[in-house]
Design a protein around this motif. Sequence first.
Motif, PDB file in Angstrom:
ATOM      1  N   GLU A  47     -38.420  36.106 -24.129  1.00 16.94           N
ATOM      2  CA  GLU A  47     -38.143  34.805 -23.513  1.00 16.94           C
ATOM      3  C   GLU A  47     -37.696  34.976 -22.064  1.00 16.94           C
ATOM      4  O   GLU A  47     -38.159  34.265 -21.163  1.00 16.94           O
ATOM      5  CB  GLU A  47     -37.070  34.075 -24.318  1.00 16.94           C
ATOM      6  CG  GLU A  47     -36.637  32.753 -23.721  1.00 16.94           C
ATOM      7  CD  GLU A  47     -35.459  32.143 -24.453  1.00 16.94           C
ATOM      8  OE1 GLU A  47     -34.844  31.218 -23.907  1.00 16.94           O
ATOM      9  OE2 GLU A  47     -35.134  32.606 -25.576  1.00 16.94           O
ATOM     10  N   TYR A  48     -36.799  35.926 -21.837  1.00 16.33           N
ATOM     11  CA  TYR A  48     -36.293  36.170 -20.481  1.00 16.33           C
ATOM     12  C   TYR A  48     -37.401  36.634 -19.556  1.00 16.33           C
ATOM     13  O   TYR A  48     -37.503  36.196 -18.400  1.00 16.33           O
ATOM     14  CB  TYR A  48     -35.182  37.221 -20.541  1.00 16.33           C
ATOM     15  CG  TYR A  48     -34.667  37.677 -19.195  1.00 16.33           C
ATOM     16  CD1 TYR A  48     -33.724  36.936 -18.495  1.00 16.33           C
ATOM     17  CD2 TYR A  48     -35.132  38.860 -18.623  1.00 16.33           C
ATOM     18  CE1 TYR A  48     -33.255  37.358 -17.259  1.00 16.33           C
ATOM     19  CE2 TYR A  48     -34.663  39.288 -17.384  1.00 16.33           C
ATOM     20  CZ  TYR A  48     -33.729  38.524 -16.704  1.00 16.33           C
ATOM     21  OH  TYR A  48     -33.268  38.954 -15.476  1.00 16.33           O
ATOM     22  N   GLY A  90     -32.910  45.707 -28.673  1.00 21.47           N
ATOM     23  CA  GLY A  90     -34.113  44.909 -28.883  1.00 21.47           C
ATOM     24  C   GLY A  90     -34.665  44.367 -27.580  1.00 21.47           C
ATOM     25  O   GLY A  90     -35.884  44.338 -27.360  1.00 21.47           O
ATOM     26  N   MET A  91     -33.773  43.947 -26.687  1.00 19.73           N
ATOM     27  CA  MET A  91     -34.214  43.431 -25.391  1.00 19.73           C
ATOM     28  C   MET A  91     -34.836  44.542 -24.554  1.00 19.73           C
ATOM     29  O   MET A  91     -35.836  44.318 -23.848  1.00 19.73           O
ATOM     30  CB  MET A  91     -33.038  42.800 -24.659  1.00 19.73           C
ATOM     31  CG  MET A  91     -33.447  41.947 -23.465  1.00 19.73           C
ATOM     32  SD  MET A  91     -32.037  41.033 -22.791  1.00 19.73           S
ATOM     33  CE  MET A  91     -32.873  39.883 -21.686  1.00 19.73           C
ATOM     34  N   ALA A  92     -34.280  45.739 -24.625  1.00 21.63           N
ATOM     35  CA  ALA A  92     -34.851  46.876 -23.903  1.00 21.63           C
ATOM     36  C   ALA A  92     -36.262  47.178 -24.402  1.00 21.63           C
ATOM     37  O   ALA A  92     -37.171  47.455 -23.616  1.00 21.63           O
ATOM     38  CB  ALA A  92     -33.959  48.103 -24.053  1.00 21.63           C
ATOM     39  N   ALA A  93     -36.449  47.122 -25.726  1.00 18.86           N
ATOM     40  CA  ALA A  93     -37.775  47.366 -26.295  1.00 18.86           C
ATOM     41  C   ALA A  93     -38.763  46.304 -25.832  1.00 18.86           C
ATOM     42  O   ALA A  93     -39.930  46.606 -25.526  1.00 18.86           O
ATOM     43  CB  ALA A  93     -37.694  47.394 -27.817  1.00 18.86           C
ATOM     44  N   MET A 134     -44.678  32.384 -23.000  1.00 22.66           N
ATOM     45  CA  MET A 134     -44.821  33.641 -23.740  1.00 22.66           C
ATOM     46  C   MET A 134     -46.203  34.257 -23.511  1.00 22.66           C
ATOM     47  O   MET A 134     -46.970  34.532 -24.447  1.00 22.66           O
ATOM     48  CB  MET A 134     -44.594  33.400 -25.230  1.00 22.66           C
ATOM     49  CG  MET A 134     -44.287  34.643 -26.047  1.00 22.66           C
ATOM     50  SD  MET A 134     -42.670  35.346 -25.700  1.00 22.66           S
ATOM     51  CE  MET A 134     -41.632  34.225 -26.648  1.00 22.66           C
ATOM     52  N   ALA A 135     -46.544  34.446 -22.247  1.00 19.61           N
ATOM     53  CA  ALA A 135     -47.869  34.958 -21.905  1.00 19.61           C
ATOM     54  C   ALA A 135     -47.775  36.014 -20.821  1.00 19.61           C
ATOM     55  O   ALA A 135     -46.877  35.992 -19.983  1.00 19.61           O
ATOM     56  CB  ALA A 135     -48.770  33.819 -21.438  1.00 19.61           C
ATOM     57  N   ILE A 136     -48.717  36.963 -20.864  1.00 19.64           N
ATOM     58  CA  ILE A 136     -48.836  38.005 -19.850  1.00 19.64           C
ATOM     59  C   ILE A 136     -50.204  37.859 -19.198  1.00 19.64           C
ATOM     60  O   ILE A 136     -51.235  37.957 -19.877  1.00 19.64           O
ATOM     61  CB  ILE A 136     -48.690  39.405 -20.479  1.00 19.64           C
ATOM     62  CG1 ILE A 136     -47.305  39.563 -21.112  1.00 19.64           C
ATOM     63  CG2 ILE A 136     -48.913  40.495 -19.429  1.00 19.64           C
ATOM     64  CD1 ILE A 136     -47.114  40.870 -21.860  1.00 19.64           C
ATOM     65  N   ASN A 137     -50.212  37.594 -17.907  1.00 21.67           N
ATOM     66  CA  ASN A 137     -51.468  37.388 -17.177  1.00 21.67           C
ATOM     67  C   ASN A 137     -52.364  36.358 -17.866  1.00 21.67           C
ATOM     68  O   ASN A 137     -53.579  36.550 -17.996  1.00 21.67           O
ATOM     69  CB  ASN A 137     -52.214  38.722 -17.012  1.00 21.67           C
ATOM     70  CG  ASN A 137     -51.432  39.719 -16.178  1.00 21.67           C
ATOM     71  OD1 ASN A 137     -50.703  39.335 -15.259  1.00 21.67           O
ATOM     72  ND2 ASN A 137     -51.566  40.996 -16.501  1.00 21.67           N
ATOM     73  N   THR A 147     -33.338  39.665 -32.828  1.00 26.26           N
ATOM     74  CA  THR A 147     -32.797  38.655 -31.912  1.00 26.26           C
ATOM     75  C   THR A 147     -32.953  39.102 -30.464  1.00 26.26           C
ATOM     76  O   THR A 147     -33.406  38.352 -29.595  1.00 26.26           O
ATOM     77  CB  THR A 147     -31.313  38.393 -32.223  1.00 26.26           C
ATOM     78  OG1 THR A 147     -31.192  37.831 -33.530  1.00 26.26           O
ATOM     79  CG2 THR A 147     -30.698  37.431 -31.210  1.00 26.26           C
ATOM     80  N   GLY A 148     -32.577  40.338 -30.184  1.00 26.50           N
ATOM     81  CA  GLY A 148     -32.679  40.855 -28.825  1.00 26.50           C
ATOM     82  C   GLY A 148     -34.108  40.952 -28.343  1.00 26.50           C
ATOM     83  O   GLY A 148     -34.402  40.687 -27.172  1.00 26.50           O
TER      84      GLY A 148
END
Length: 395
Positions: A55-56, A309-312, A62-65, A48-49
């Motif tokens: 998302e945050y 999970g968010m940190a990862a 949901m894309a990078i460059n 979940t995280g």
Amino acid sequence: MKRIKPMAAVLLATFAAGGNAVAAPDLKVALIAGKTGPLEAYAKETETGFMMGLEYLLGPKMAINGRKLTVIVKDDQGKPDLGRTLLAEAYGDDQVDIAVGTTSSGSALAMLPVAKEYKKVLVVEPAVADEITGAKRNKYIFRSGRSSMQDALAAASTLKNGSVAFLAQDYAFGRDAIKAGKQALQTTGSKASVVHEEYAPAATTDFTAPTQRLFDALKDKPQPRVLAIVWAGPNPMNKIADMKPERYGISLAPGGNILPIMKTWKAYAGTEGTTHYYYGFPKNKMNDWLVAEHMKRFKAPPDMFTAGGMAAASAVVAALQKAPSGNGDQMAAAMEGMTFDTPKGAMTFRKEDHQALQSMYHFRIKKIQQNEWDLLELVREIPAGDLPLPVTNKR
């Protein structure tokens, strides 16, 4: 005669002239967690995280460059052999650029050589065994989660003298934690003496005998007398408290746990311990968003493994931004010393062992709780600089 351009050059020139471009391939990340088995709750929080973190950081695209990020989730059931197999599958068959995992330390340790074999980065979250960033690590291993020693150093920082006895589960996590606990007392210069270590099977339900042995070991020793509980899953603190340690002048010192467990500790207001996350402690933009969104979606605040999970996710995004090729050697080089934002604030992967340096928290169970999730009050944030984490790996 004019030279004929190679076909590749012609195609590239054609696409450029026409204003079109070849779409870059998706970026892929594997998330491996023990979603079935004794650590199921931890794994589900991590997932979940992780997804909320992406998302945050990346928004709805949901894309990078401009490259879409695809997440492949795999369940290793907390089994080392399966964890090893799934990571090899992720790197080899799925062609992921980077992987995250896993819940069990045993499974995580089994996965480390696979990352080295495929020369791909593995971000370890939330497994805590010290060997992961110690004797067993390799250049492709980075841990966003905390280690057993970071837990132990935080706890040791609150105990300056007196007597301490440990209760832990009789498997790798528990024994690793107590080993770290004893070393942490020495590292922090504490004058407290370790008078007993008690290890009980993870499935123990009757704690009468081990608790009595702990009481007997502590009751005549110098004050303060502290019984430190290191336990994953359903915590035995309530059962131990029912045996009235206070009649021997013994205080309980639990490590932080997931919120459903800590909700049952209300009767022990004033008891102090240490934890690596509680939703109400960090004050930063990322944590504010996580708490608000989690409350909105799940009617409860985020838990410690949700924050992990968010940190990862933040570490993965930062790594892919720095090394978009997905080349493991380039990514590992870029991640050494890399600082990234998390719900706990900024973390940094230490160059020497790739362990994320991070704050910890000294808490007290609240006497007056305003609602079902208002459980802890902050005694002190323990900054990373106050935790003398030793480097134990062999580079």
